[in-house]
Design an enzyme around this catalytic site. Structure first.
Site, PDB file in Angstrom:
ATOM      1  N   THR A 409       0.837  -1.191   0.000  1.00 26.90           N
ATOM      2  CA  THR A 409       0.000   0.000   0.000  1.00 26.90           C
ATOM      3  C   THR A 409       0.877   1.248   0.000  1.00 26.90           C
ATOM      4  O   THR A 409       1.928   1.267   0.608  1.00 26.90           O
ATOM      5  CB  THR A 409      -0.892  -0.011   1.253  1.00 26.90           C
ATOM      6  OG1 THR A 409      -1.652  -1.200   1.249  1.00 26.90           O
ATOM      7  CG2 THR A 409      -1.753   1.202   1.333  1.00 26.90           C
ATOM      8  N   GLY A 492      -1.071  -3.240   5.381  1.00 27.96           N
ATOM      9  CA  GLY A 492      -1.983  -4.292   5.812  1.00 27.96           C
ATOM     10  C   GLY A 492      -2.565  -4.078   7.191  1.00 27.96           C
ATOM     11  O   GLY A 492      -3.048  -3.000   7.532  1.00 27.96           O
TER      12      GLY A 492
END
EC number: 2.3.2.2
Length: 604
Positions: A409, A492
């Site tokens: 991410t 995460g």
């Protein structure tokens, strides 16, 4: 001639033998680092001494009056600052940064993934939320999906894990409401980089190599990998640190988006290419799935922590977990516990365990499940959960609360001269994504579908056209009704844990924006109910991982309290922040960046 004058006057080579004889024997030769090696680890050597600020901070906060930006790649941050200087809004800068990162940092993001944002709207005087999370393909029925599962979850790679990409729709919705520059201008920096090429940054080179090794190994189960090889292994190998890299396919895709807007991706030539590709490899996504996608403006969830307002995205994300953890920790004297103490980390990790039991039990797409968000976010429920924590030992049996019957991410942030601040996060989920790249498009599709549950009765159970549980969450905090922190921690299940640590570091331990991110972190893994990202072998109390900077006395005490201490594995997230400060009647932006990544924060 006096001895001191004499020694200063003779050549160094002549003086050296006499000087060496007077010294103690030399220690064994130290290891030598070769540029390009992944790691040079000397645990006995620490960073240099800083004359101001926290001793462990990697750099100073960056200040500016007109605007600020921070991202995980310096060239992307520079692009965002240039957009701001051209008169663009913070939203314009964020879109430009994200487009650049899709090329510069494909290991974490891209137009094949989803997007969420929190932003301070100075005209309305409030925090807004945007959710652009794609749905599972309509043609992928429950029975077909279940037939593809392994150990109760969809595989990490391949077509069954792919859901509709939400990023471009998110960009479009943000620009329609808050953009100042022309849409096409926002893609100029990324197109120039993708066509002209840039040297690959160290962290990104490392993760591209790991991802491509996973995609191309025998038995990976991916329907097609030649397209991924063409993009990221054009010479037969993944690029190394410092290697010039180009992605002309992605540049062409960006040109189509720049010219045709949202519809070019979801209901135009890109959508046609995507449909043909999935038909060719035996996948399920169609142009109709893409055309149906819409970004959604949403009211953020909010709580207070010691008088500070903390906002989070609700929807199908884990944003609520940050609020739950803070609500629980508000019942303890965290400042009195002491910075980086065993008690402080113990209380934080126990709050995480409680919140994540609820996360595994209740979090899901609220369009398909009645998620009891008000109850989970309430101060009353937090007080009930806080009473379960003991300061001297672990909870042995942690379960989700009983709800009332009603039912890899990237993160970046920007602020502009008008006071607009945006906290934005975007991801392909695990690593680079599913391994699948449509013909000639130059980006990889996300594998977010892996987080669906196949447990009967679970609110996050798989269904066609449903949004999977999402780990990506932007962060925002307000103070006295004004914007304060636009921040995020990537990674995460680390994200709520990291956000909580940032808020505590700022409010309870008085660290500035940079030191709050540089402070050593903890990361707890394991839950009685997995959401698909746990390995499942952490044991009944999970594993508490600590970065090397955590004091040894703290480690020893935590182990004595019963914690299973795991090795530092690099899974502690990456952070960016823009803080708004009012000084002498003027607004000042303070920007901070993550020392665990290649990124940088800039202001002007």
């Amino acid at each position: 001639m006096r001895r001191r004058t004499f020694l200063a006057a003779i050549p160094a080579a002549a003086a050296a033998p006499a000087m060496l004889r007077a010294q103690a024997p030399s220690p064994a030769p130290a290891p030598i680092w070769t540029p390009g090696e992944v790691r040079f680890d000397r645990p006995d050597v620490h960073g240099g001494d800083r004359p101001v600020g926290a001793s462990f901070a990697s750099r100073s906060v960056v200040y500016g009056l007109s605007g600020a930006a921070g991202s995980a790649q310096p060239l992307a941050t520079q692009a965002g600052i240039e957009i701001l200087k051209k008169g663009g809004s913070a939203v314009d800068a964020a879109i430009a940064i994200n487009a650049c990162l899709g090329f510069l940092e494909p290991t974490a993001c891209g137009v094949g993934g989803d997007l969420y944002a929190l932003l301070w709207d100075p005209k309305q005087g409030k925090v807004d939320g945007l959710a652009s999370s794609g749905r599972s393909p309509r043609a992928l029925t429950f029975d077909i999906a279940q037939s593809r599962t392994k150990n109760g979850h969809l595989p990490a790679y391949g077509a069954a894990s792919v859901s509709v990409p939400g990023t471009v729709a998110g960009w479009w919705a943000l620009h329609q409401r808050h953009g100042k520059l022309k849409w096409a201008e926002l893609f100029e920096p990324a197109i120039a980089m993708a066509e002209g090429g840039v040297p690959v940054a160290p962290m990104i080179a490392y993760y591209i190599g790991r991802a491509m090794a996973n995609f191309t190994k025998p038995g990976a189960g991916i329907e097609e990998v030649d397209n991924a090889r063409k993009v990221w292994m054009p010479n037969g190998a993944a690029p190394k640190e410092g290697d010039p890299f180009r992605n002309p396919d992605l540049a062409r895709t960006y040109r189509l988006i720049a010219q045709g807007g949202r519809d070019a991706f979801y209901d135009g030539p890109i959508a046609d290419t995507i449909e043909r590709y999935f038909r060719r490899i035996g996948g399920w996504m169609t142009r109709a799935d893409l055309a149906a996608h819409q970004a959604k403006w949403t009211r953020p969830l909010e709580t207070t922590y010691r008088g500070i307002g903390v906002q989070a995205i609700g929807e199908n994300t884990q944003g609520l977990a940050t609020l739950q953890m803070l609500n629980i920790l508000e019942h303890f004297d965290m400042a009195g516990a002491g910075f980086q103490s065993a008690l402080s980390i113990h209380l934080q990790a126990e709050a995480k365990r409680l919140a994540y039991e609820d996360r595994a039990r209740y979090y899901a797409d609220p369009e398909y499940a009645k998620v009891p968000m008000e109850w989970l976010a309430s101060k009353e429920y937090a007080a009930e959960r806080a009473r379960l924590i003991r300061p001297d030992r672990l909870m042995t049996d942690v379960q989700p609360g009983k709800a009332p019957s009603r039912g890899d991410t990237t993160y970046f942030t920007c602020a502009d001269k008008d006071g607009l601040m945006i906290s934005m996060i975007q991801s392909n989920f695990r690593g680079m994504g599913s391994g699948l790249v449509a013909d000639g498009l130059g980006f990889m599709f996300q594998d977010r579908g892996q987080l669906f549950s196949f447990q009967p009765g679970h609110p996050n159970i798989y269904a066609p056209g449903k949004r999977p549980f999402q780990t990506i969450i932007p962060g925002f905090a307000t103070k006295d009704g004004k914007p304060w922190l636009s921040f995020g921690v990537m990674g995460g299940d680390m994200q709520p844990q990291g956000q909580t640590q940032i808020i505590l570091n700022r409010t309870d331990y008085g660290l500035d924006a940079q030191a709050a991110g540089d402070s050593p972190r903890w990361h707890h893994e394991g839950s009685s109910e997995s959401m698909g990202e746990d390995s499942g072998d952490e044991g009944p109390t999970g594993t508490l991982r600590l970065e090397k900077g955590v004091p040894e006395a703290t480690r020893t005490r935590l182990a004595a309290m019963g914690w299973k201490i795991g090795a530092s594995d690099g899974g502690f997230g990456r952070y960016q922040c823009v803080e708004r400060i009012d000084r002498n009647g003027e607004r000042v932006y303070a920007a901070a960046s993550e020392m665990r990544a290649d990124g940088v924060a800039l202001a002007y």
